[in-house]
Design an enzyme around this catalytic site. Sequence first.
Site, PDB file in Angstrom:
ATOM      1  N   SER A   8      42.717  39.436  39.207  1.00  0.00           N
ATOM      2  CA  SER A   8      41.872  40.181  38.991  1.00  0.00           C
ATOM      3  C   SER A   8      41.517  39.538  37.057  1.00  0.00           C
ATOM      4  O   SER A   8      41.785  39.625  36.319  1.00  0.00           O
ATOM      5  CB  SER A   8      42.857  41.342  38.466  1.00  0.00           C
ATOM      6  OG  SER A   8      43.088  42.298  37.330  1.00  0.00           O
ATOM      7  N   HIS A  33      38.446  39.936  41.855  1.00  0.00           N
ATOM      8  CA  HIS A  33      39.325  41.576  41.614  1.00  0.00           C
ATOM      9  C   HIS A  33      38.748  42.212  40.537  1.00  0.00           C
ATOM     10  O   HIS A  33      39.048  41.769  39.346  1.00  0.00           O
ATOM     11  CB  HIS A  33      40.517  41.737  41.939  1.00  0.00           C
ATOM     12  CG  HIS A  33      40.965  42.744  42.466  1.00  0.00           C
ATOM     13  ND1 HIS A  33      41.132  43.389  43.771  1.00  0.00           N
ATOM     14  CD2 HIS A  33      42.001  43.679  41.225  1.00  0.00           C
ATOM     15  CE1 HIS A  33      41.732  44.804  43.531  1.00  0.00           C
ATOM     16  NE2 HIS A  33      42.150  45.028  41.916  1.00  0.00           N
ATOM     17  N   ASP A  35      39.598  45.822  38.367  1.00  0.00           N
ATOM     18  CA  ASP A  35      40.164  47.402  37.800  1.00  0.00           C
ATOM     19  C   ASP A  35      40.004  48.313  37.029  1.00  0.00           C
ATOM     20  O   ASP A  35      39.541  47.557  36.453  1.00  0.00           O
ATOM     21  CB  ASP A  35      42.027  46.010  37.253  1.00  0.00           C
ATOM     22  CG  ASP A  35      42.941  45.822  38.248  1.00  0.00           C
ATOM     23  OD1 ASP A  35      43.161  46.059  39.634  1.00  0.00           O
ATOM     24  OD2 ASP A  35      43.334  44.876  38.523  1.00  0.00           O
ATOM     25  N   MET A  37      39.219  51.417  35.104  1.00  0.00           N
ATOM     26  CA  MET A  37      40.047  52.832  34.822  1.00  0.00           C
ATOM     27  C   MET A  37      39.278  53.330  34.180  1.00  0.00           C
ATOM     28  O   MET A  37      39.136  52.569  33.574  1.00  0.00           O
ATOM     29  CB  MET A  37      41.549  51.533  34.254  1.00  0.00           C
ATOM     30  CG  MET A  37      42.397  50.671  35.362  1.00  0.00           C
ATOM     31  SD  MET A  37      44.120  50.043  33.840  1.00  0.00           S
ATOM     32  CE  MET A  37      44.428  48.819  34.669  1.00  0.00           C
ATOM     33  N   HIS A  66      38.681  48.152  42.782  1.00  0.00           N
ATOM     34  CA  HIS A  66      39.405  48.739  43.094  1.00  0.00           C
ATOM     35  C   HIS A  66      39.934  49.807  41.970  1.00  0.00           C
ATOM     36  O   HIS A  66      39.706  49.779  41.018  1.00  0.00           O
ATOM     37  CB  HIS A  66      40.838  48.266  42.840  1.00  0.00           C
ATOM     38  CG  HIS A  66      42.387  48.803  42.185  1.00  0.00           C
ATOM     39  ND1 HIS A  66      43.686  48.525  41.845  1.00  0.00           N
ATOM     40  CD2 HIS A  66      42.688  50.432  42.537  1.00  0.00           C
ATOM     41  CE1 HIS A  66      43.565  49.718  41.820  1.00  0.00           C
ATOM     42  NE2 HIS A  66      43.480  50.682  42.589  1.00  0.00           N
ATOM     43  N   MET A  68      40.414  52.749  39.612  1.00  0.00           N
ATOM     44  CA  MET A  68      41.056  53.940  39.313  1.00  0.00           C
ATOM     45  C   MET A  68      40.474  54.812  38.430  1.00  0.00           C
ATOM     46  O   MET A  68      40.690  55.115  37.630  1.00  0.00           O
ATOM     47  CB  MET A  68      42.447  52.807  38.939  1.00  0.00           C
ATOM     48  CG  MET A  68      43.609  52.149  39.282  1.00  0.00           C
ATOM     49  SD  MET A  68      44.173  51.286  38.326  1.00  0.00           S
ATOM     50  CE  MET A  68      43.599  49.574  38.257  1.00  0.00           C
ATOM     51  N   MET A 137      50.232  49.218  45.611  1.00  0.00           N
ATOM     52  CA  MET A 137      50.251  49.101  44.614  1.00  0.00           C
ATOM     53  C   MET A 137      51.726  48.896  44.091  1.00  0.00           C
ATOM     54  O   MET A 137      52.428  49.604  44.196  1.00  0.00           O
ATOM     55  CB  MET A 137      49.949  50.138  43.701  1.00  0.00           C
ATOM     56  CG  MET A 137      48.455  50.795  43.466  1.00  0.00           C
ATOM     57  SD  MET A 137      47.846  49.179  43.132  1.00  0.00           S
ATOM     58  CE  MET A 137      48.091  48.887  41.340  1.00  0.00           C
ATOM     59  N   ASP A 175      48.817  44.468  44.602  1.00  0.00           N
ATOM     60  CA  ASP A 175      48.607  44.307  43.590  1.00  0.00           C
ATOM     61  C   ASP A 175      49.849  44.561  42.508  1.00  0.00           C
ATOM     62  O   ASP A 175      50.134  45.850  42.701  1.00  0.00           O
ATOM     63  CB  ASP A 175      47.452  45.114  43.177  1.00  0.00           C
ATOM     64  CG  ASP A 175      46.525  44.594  41.758  1.00  0.00           C
ATOM     65  OD1 ASP A 175      47.512  44.111  40.860  1.00  0.00           O
ATOM     66  OD2 ASP A 175      45.636  45.850  41.709  1.00  0.00           O
TER      67      ASP A 175
END
Length: 224
Positions: A8, A33, A35, A37, A66, A68, A137, A175
Site C-alpha cells: 500500500s 494498492h 488507499d 480517503m 480501494h 474510502m 478490513m 487489509d
Amino acid sequence: MAYRIAPSILSADFARLGEEVRAVAAAGADLVHFDVMDNHYVPNLTVGPLVCAAVRPHTQLPIDVHLMVKPVDRLVPEFAKAGANLISFHPEASEHVDRTIALIREHGCKPGLVLNPATPLAHLDHTLEKLDLVLLMSVNPGYGGQQFIASVLPKIAEVRRRIDKTGRDIWLEVDGGVKADNIAAIAAAGADTFVAGSAIFGSKDYAAILREMRARLAGVRRAA
C-alpha cells in the site's frame, strides 16, 4: 491457491513515489494498492486520480484502488481513466451497490466490495456473484499502521466458504495490520491477497520482507 501481495502506497515516501513503486515492483510485489480517503467517509485525506495517473507509467503491475470515499460513483470513471485495474468500495458509501458494481465493470475495471470489521456479511448475499474481489478490513479504515484485529479471522474463513461455493475466481483480500508474523494465519483462514503498507515500506529491504512473507505463505500451502 495463488497468493498475491499488494504493498500500500499509503506508507510510501510520497516525495519519491514513482521510485517507491518501481522499487516494490522490482522486489516482487504482485499489485500496487491505493488507499483513497476523503476526510468524509473516513477521517483522513490521501490521494486522488491524479496520483494514480502519475504512478501508472512507473509500473506494469495492476493498480488496486480501494475507495474510502462517499459518494463513490463520480470517482469510478476518473480512476479507471487514470489506470486503475481493480476498484473496490464500501457498501455504506454507495446509494445503490449493484449500480456501483456495474459502473466499475462498465469502465473496464474489476469490481470489489469492502467490508469493515463490524460490517455484516449480508452485503454479499446479492452481490458476490458479480464481484471479482472481496476486501475484508482487519482494522477500522482511516489510518495506516494499525494493529490487526484478530476477530476478523473467522470472518475471513466464512467469506472463503462463500466464495468457494460460487465456483468463481473471486479474490479474497485482507487489509490492515498485515505483517510477516501474521500473514500465515490470515492465509490459513482463507485469504489469498494481502495488503501491507508499513510492514513493507517501513522495511529497509523491500525484497527481503517480501521473500519472508512468501516463505510464510509457502508454509501454509505445504500444510494444506
